[in-house]
Each structure stands twice: as C-alpha cells, then as structure tokens.
Write an enzyme that holds these catalytic residues in place. Structure first.
Site, short mmCIF file in Angstrom:
data_model
loop_
_atom_site.label_atom_id
_atom_site.label_comp_id
_atom_site.label_asym_id
_atom_site.label_seq_id
_atom_site.Cartn_x
_atom_site.Cartn_y
_atom_site.Cartn_z
N SER A 43 0.83 -1.20 0.00
CA SER A 43 0.00 0.00 0.00
C SER A 43 0.88 1.27 0.00
O SER A 43 1.68 1.44 -0.91
CB SER A 43 -0.95 -0.06 1.20
OG SER A 43 -1.95 0.89 1.08
N ASP A 54 -0.08 -4.12 -3.96
CA ASP A 54 -1.20 -3.20 -4.17
C ASP A 54 -0.83 -1.77 -3.75
O ASP A 54 -1.43 -1.19 -2.83
CB ASP A 54 -2.47 -3.66 -3.44
CG ASP A 54 -3.74 -3.25 -4.21
OD1 ASP A 54 -3.64 -3.03 -5.43
OD2 ASP A 54 -4.81 -3.12 -3.59
N HIS A 79 -7.50 -5.68 -0.93
CA HIS A 79 -6.25 -4.91 -0.87
C HIS A 79 -5.11 -5.81 -0.36
O HIS A 79 -4.04 -5.89 -0.97
CB HIS A 79 -6.49 -3.73 0.08
CG HIS A 79 -5.46 -2.65 0.04
ND1 HIS A 79 -4.77 -2.29 -1.10
CD2 HIS A 79 -5.00 -1.83 1.02
CE1 HIS A 79 -3.94 -1.28 -0.81
NE2 HIS A 79 -4.05 -0.99 0.47
#
Ligand SMILES: *[C@@H]1O[C@H](CO)[C@@H](O)[C@H](O)[C@H]1NC(C)=O
Ligand SMILES: *[C@@H]1O[C@H](CO)[C@@H](O)[C@H](O)[C@H]1NC(C)=O
Length: 487
Positions: free
Chosen positions: A158, A184, A269
C-alpha cells in the site's frame, strides 16, 4: 457498506488534498545524516523472539547483537497506512514465510507506525521522509559493513510501496538497490502522478507490483491502477478478488463486529500480500501470469503465450527481466491459498446450420487428464453463435489434471430447449426427410498456459459431427489426423 467505508476513508483524502498539495511543494527539509537516530524502527526478524531485534542507525554494536549477517541478502518489509497504530498480522506471516523459503537472508521489518497512523494525506506526505530514512539506513550499512545495496529487496504494501520507491530514488550514488516489490501500491494521491512522485521502474534494478484492489469508487481506487513496475500483475483483472465479495461482508461483520467492514475492504487490498506469501510457501504451486492488453481479451483465453517474456511467475520467484516498457500481466486465482489455477485456451470452430439465425447455447465441458478429471465446467460465450466461426475462451482448473487426453463437450439443454428447437423448425422449415440442422463441431484446439502445450481434439466419430441440444460429444487427441488433413 463498502461504499460507506471507502467514502469515509477516501473522501476525507480528497477534502484534504489541497492541504497536501501545499505541503508537497515545500521540499522535505531534513538534511540527511544530520541526526543520529531515525523515526523508523528497523526490527531484524528472528525465529526466536516475538518482537524482532532492533537495529539502531549508526550503532554498529546493534548489528552484532542482532546477528545481522552482512554477506546475506536483506529483505525489508515496509507496511502501509495504519488505521489502528499496530503492526498488522500479515507482517509476521510474511517474515516467517521469507525465512521458511530461504533461511539465508536477513529479514527486517521497517516500522514507521507513528508516521503511518495519521490522516491519510498526512501519512502520504510522510512517505518521502520515511523513504529518505530507509535510504540513509542502507547507506550506513554499505559504509560500515561492506553491505551491497544490490542485495536489498524492499517489499512495500500500500503506502509502503511508495515509501520503498522513495527509498530507492533517494539513495545517493548511481547504483540502484536490487529489487522493489509493490503490493497493491496505494492509489489515492499517487494515481496519475509523475514517476518521481510514486513507485516507478526507475527506483530499483528490478521492480514488480501486484495490483489487487483497483475497483473505482468516486474516481478513486484503493490500489493504483496504472503500471508502476517492470512487471505489473493484475490477478483476476486487479479490480477485485474472489472470496472478497459483498456477501462475505455479513460473515465478516458477524466475526469482527463493525470493523468487519474494514476487513472486507482489506480483503482485496491485502490479497496482494497473501499472493506473495503463497509464492514463498508453495514452491510447487507457483502462479504464472500472462502479458495481455486487457482482462476482456485475457478472459477469451487469447493471451496464454510465454514467448519472448510474455509470461512470468507471480511473487518472490519472479524472473527478473528488465524490459524497456512495463508489462501488464494477468492471471486468474482461487479464492484461497494455494491460489494457483491452471489456465487453458479452448478454440472451437462452430458451423451453425440454421442460416441467418443466431443461437445462444450453453455448453459444458468435461476433461480427462492423465492425472485427474474435471467434470461439467460451464462455458459462457460472450456472443451468440452465428454462421461459421471460431470461438475462443478461457477455462481455469484448480487442480493439475496432467496431460489432457479426452474432452467431452455437451450442449446443455433440456425440454425447454427442445421446444425452442421445434419453434425454430416451424419458422425456418428445411427439406423434409433430411436430418435437422444443428451445430457442426469438428475440432477443438487447446492450449495449456502452464505447459505451453498445444493440442488438437477431433470428434470421436468422423461421420457424426452434428451436435444438438442436450447432446454430449466426445473428442479425442488427433494431431496426426489433423496434420494429414491439412496437407
Ligand atoms: C553468514 O552467512 C554466510 C553464508 O551463508 C555463512 O557462511 C556465515 O557463517 C554467516 N555468518 C555468521 C556470523 O553467521
Ligand atoms: C466455413 O468457412 C470456411 C472458410 O471461411 C469455408 O471454407 C467453409 O466452406 C465454410 N463452411 C460452411 C459450411 O459454410
């Protein structure tokens, strides 16, 4: 409910974007190495301690104390934005998985929680600062213990993906760090930015990224959609993941209460993380992904080629190949670990004998392999069958059936279909006494993505190639027969 949550999380991001832009313009002012301590905590993961052993910047004795081995590669895990201010469970799973695959590495967890546990735009702004700190830390390792940056692999999830990118671009000198993996990589405030403002292929000798939650909501997606690496993987198209669907929201809420909503958003995610862990834990189940323009083409089975770097292995064991342009790779996965599926392209030539009338049949297919069988797999054609044309589609199997030796192809249809057929018969009459028109299927061509094997199957009886509703036909391997016909 996902909508509520994403709105809550990311609309506040939009509101504060103006603020963020102002802050971004003021260059981060910390001059490097002017301070002895860093905000980021570097924990060397060991199998024996719960917490890890903390290595302190500019304190050589802590390297000894923690048994950092300078002759081994270093994998550093960089977490993302933090909602609750604690290290998430996956970090320890990842560290343990890295150690289990290859004990001959140092695994460090870069803990920047105090800077990540902030409003999203503030956390975003902090990514540059933390990137600089990681760069400082790596330079210190190089200067003090002859450690080589080419031996460094940063794995960032992330926001951590962009932290890793900044670390790679801020490290001084012309040589780059070895590898960055973005799991991600975060989308909001990074999507569409210039390569210097996000993770990009310039940040390391080799950069790979796995995109798992790029479903858009109000123009934003949690994960970044655009390619940011040398190889960008889009499992199941990258928008959303199997097993994370909205019906599971209720299970999650039952299990976790209201935080179950966050669990559901996290599901897709964080899938990027678990796909990577999977690649470490299941050496015999490495997932292959294939270069393709878009998911629609991929779903027709048209991209299963491995020629000239068109395919690669997802996760830790990727083939590190630097190509002039980013490659978007696609694959399907299961909903659970091990995630690997086996991809097949089926090409079937249909001749529709009912001239001028399009039909939309439903087919199913059963496969016999040397190891296993796979029964009654549904086939959905995106378009109806008209005239005389070859149709291509993708079939995925959860198990390895070995080499494919026989195909049973069934036109699903019951009494209902027969009725329709009778109607057709009255509308479009054909010469009485001859057999009724159906579909002619002579051959089925198959390509197996994982083995790259191409096979041709022919109708078992050459005389009987007509297919009618509710009928099943058997197709057997016929490469030889087929080649003879072609001559
Ligand atoms: C560091 O790793 C190398 C290579 O595996 C090994 O030969 C050496 O003994 C290790 N050093 C220490 C202090 O563990
Ligand atoms: C189908 O098309 C091929 C070539 O396009 C042609 O050779 C063949 O005769 C056609 N078959 C029928 C039944 O129309």
């Amino acid at each position: 409910m996902i909508i509520v949550c994403c709105t809550f999380v990311f609309v506040s991001a939009i509101v504060q974007e103006t603020l963020f832009k102002d802050m971004q313009n003021s260059e981060h002012t910390r001059t490097k190495k002017d301070q002895q301590s860093l905000e980021t905590k570097f924990q060397l993961y060991t199998d024996t301690t719960e917490e890890g052993c903390q290595i302190l910047f500019n304190q050589l004795e802590t390297l000894d104390k923690c048994s950092f081995n300078a002759s081994l590669p270093l994998v550093m895990i960089v977490h993302g934005w933090s909602v609750d201010g604690i290290l998430e469970d996956w970090i320890w799973k990842m560290a343990a998985a890295l150690k289990s695959q290859d004990k001959q590495i140092n695994v460090i967890i870069a803990d920047w929680l105090t800077f990540a546990h902030q409003h999203y735009p503030i956390a975003v702004q902090n990514t540059r600062h933390i990137g600089q700190e990681i760069a400082d830390f790596l330079e210190w390792l190089e200067e003090s213990i002859q450690f080589s940056r080419s031996n460094v692999h940063l794995i960032g999830y992330s926001l951590g993906a962009h932290v890793s990118g900044f670390a790679g671009s801020y490290i001084s000198g012309t040589n780059k760090i070895g590898r960055i993996t973005g799991l991600d990589p975060a989308g909001p405030l990074f999507e569409g930015m210039s390569p210097t403002d996000r993770l990009s292929p310039d940040d390391a000798n080799f950069v790979d990224a796995i995109h798992t939650f790029t479903k858009q909501h109000m123009g934003l997606s949690v994960g970044i959609k655009q390619p940011v690496a040398h190889f960008d993987f889009y499992p199941n198209g990258g928008t959303f993941q199997p097993g994370c669907h909205i019906m599971h929201v209720y299970n999650h809420i039952a299990q976790y209460g209201i935080t179950g909503i966050t669990q559901t958003v996290k599901c897709a995610h964080e899938r990027s993380v678990h796909l990577f862990i999977d690649s470490l834990l299941h050496n015999d189940k490495q997932s292959t992904a294939y270069w393709c323009n878009d998911i629609n083409t991929f779903d027709k089975g048209m991209c299963l080629s491995c020629r000239k770097n068109r395919c690669n292995t997802l996760g830790y064991n990727i083939r590190e190949e630097r190509l002039p342009k980013s490659r978007r790779l696609f694959l399907k996965t299961r909903a659970r670990m091990p995630f690997k599926v086996y991809h097949y392209q089926f090409k079937i030539h249909f001749i529709n004998e009912i001239q001028g009338k399009q039909i939309d049949p439903t087919f199913s297919i059963s496969l016999t392999g040397t190891k296993e069988d796979a029964k009654n797999l549904p086939i959905t054609l995106v378009e109806g069958i008209n005239g005389n044309k070859t149709y291509s589609f993708l079939i995925t199997l959860d198990t390895d059936i070995g080499e494919l030796i026989m195909i049973k192809f069934k036109w699903e249809g019951t009494a209902v279909w027969e009725n329709i057929w009778d109607t057709v018969q009255t509308i479009i009459p054909w010469t009485k006494g001859t057999r009724r028109p159906g579909l002619i299927v002579k051959t089925i061509r198959v390509k197996a993505g994982e083995t790259q094997q191409k096979m041709t199957f022919c109708s078992q009886s050459i005389e009987n190639i007509h297919l009618y509703p509710a009928q099943e036909k058997t197709f057997v391997r016929c490469e030889d027969r087929f080649r003879r016909q072609e001559k």
